[in-house]
Design an enzyme around this catalytic site. Structure first.
Site, short mmCIF file in Angstrom:
data_model
loop_
_atom_site.label_atom_id
_atom_site.label_comp_id
_atom_site.label_asym_id
_atom_site.label_seq_id
_atom_site.Cartn_x
_atom_site.Cartn_y
_atom_site.Cartn_z
N SER A 145 -11.13 -2.61 15.79
CA SER A 145 -10.50 -2.84 17.10
C SER A 145 -9.18 -2.07 17.20
O SER A 145 -8.58 -1.72 16.18
CB SER A 145 -10.18 -4.32 17.30
OG SER A 145 -11.32 -5.09 17.12
N1 SAH Z 1 -12.59 -7.07 12.41
C1 SAH Z 1 -13.06 -5.74 12.11
C2 SAH Z 1 -13.72 -5.03 13.27
C3 SAH Z 1 -14.99 -5.63 13.60
S1 SAH Z 1 -16.13 -4.72 14.57
C4 SAH Z 1 -11.97 -4.87 11.51
O1 SAH Z 1 -10.81 -5.31 11.39
O2 SAH Z 1 -12.30 -3.74 11.12
C5 SAH Z 1 -17.32 -6.00 14.72
C6 SAH Z 1 -18.10 -6.26 13.46
O3 SAH Z 1 -18.91 -7.42 13.68
C7 SAH Z 1 -19.06 -5.15 13.09
O4 SAH Z 1 -18.78 -4.70 11.79
C8 SAH Z 1 -20.44 -5.80 13.18
O5 SAH Z 1 -21.35 -5.32 12.22
C9 SAH Z 1 -20.10 -7.26 12.95
N2 SAH Z 1 -21.07 -8.25 13.42
C10 SAH Z 1 -21.77 -8.28 14.58
N3 SAH Z 1 -22.54 -9.39 14.64
C11 SAH Z 1 -22.31 -10.09 13.49
C12 SAH Z 1 -22.78 -11.33 12.96
N4 SAH Z 1 -23.66 -12.12 13.61
N5 SAH Z 1 -22.32 -11.73 11.76
C13 SAH Z 1 -21.43 -10.97 11.06
N6 SAH Z 1 -20.96 -9.80 11.50
C14 SAH Z 1 -21.38 -9.36 12.71
#
Ligand code: SAH
Length: 227
Positions: free
Chosen positions: A61
């Site tokens: 993000s």
């Molecule tokens: N917080 C992260 C950015 C996250 S992007 C950072 O600081 O880099 C969103 C993430 O959520 C992605 O990596 C995606 O693979 C994950 N995601 C999506 N659905 C999910 C689920 N049901 N359980 C776990 N991770 C999930």
């Protein structure tokens, strides 16, 4: 400009934009090296306030979103935190910093769930490299189910967009008085960021702002029909 200077400049601009106000969040944003959570070719963009690709079709993000979510959660030193969507591990590191500010003996811990094995592996490496591995546990799985093993949580943050109906397990696994910060809406980026507080007889829901997150894929999320 070196990374420390760039980090300071970014934090200053987030303060001027009134996005950063909490002194602990400011300290955490000044301390955690965002560049260490990015691939080498993306590191020079670490302190531009925009999302960046981290592989597996996912993004870290924008810093203002990290800052905003940390402020909404009002993270305190002994908090037990659950993050859904580890991605690069950067936001988990910010949370880890916030639970241990001026408190090396903190009882707090961050549990973070990622559905992509490759990202989880890389995030673990990033957290180790930056010294946060003892405060953060990375779990591979479907975060829409929460992580009942360590529930209840003082704070839950979801860094991928949920459908309008918030996953029930996350509400169940929230501590009484706890806060859930979650983007929700449609899969194609029309979403709002919500602050949801669990009270004795109700969940108090407040919409904060319009946002754009990658979709939350899972049992209580969106289906993975395009994978
Ligand atoms: N917080 C992260 C950015 C996250 S992007 C950072 O600081 O880099 C969103 C993430 O959520 C992605 O990596 C995606 O693979 C994950 N995601 C999506 N659905 C999910 C689920 N049901 N359980 C776990 N991770 C999930």
């Amino acid at each position: 400009m070196n990374y420390i200077e760039k980090r300071k400049t970014l934090v200053k601009s987030l303060i001027e934009r009134n996005i950063l106000t909490n002194k602990n969040v400011i300290r955490a944003m000044l301390k955690v090296p965002r560049e260490d959570f990015l691939s080498e070719d993306a590191q020079s963009s670490a302190y531009i306030d925009s999302p960046i690709s981290i592989g597996s079709d996912q993004t870290i993000s924008a810093p203002h979103m990290n800052a905003m979510m940390c402020e909404i959660l009002n993270i305190e030193k002994d908090d037990k935190i659950l993050e859904i969507g580890t991605g690069s591990g950067y936001h988990a590191a910010l949370c880890a910093e916030l639970i241990s500010i001026e408190n090396k003996e903190s009882k707090g811990h961050v549990y973070t769930i990622e559905r992509h094995k490759e990202l989880a592996k890389k995030a673990k490496e990033n957290l180790k490299k930056t010294g946060y591995e003892n405060r953060v546990t990375v779990i591979i799985g479907d975060g829409t189910l929460g992580y009942p093993e360590k529930a209840p949580y003082d704070k839950i943050l979801v860094t991928a967009a949920s459908p309008e109906k918030i996953p029930t397990p996350l509400k169940t696994q929230l501590q009484m008085g706890g806060i859930l910060c979650i983007p929700a809406g449609t899969k194609n980026y029309i979403q709002k960021l919500y602050k949801i507080q669990k009270l004795e007889c109700e969940f108090r829901v407040k919409a904060i702002t319009s946002v754009r997150f990658v979709p939350l894929i899972g049992k209580y999320g969106f289906s993975n029909d395009d994978e």
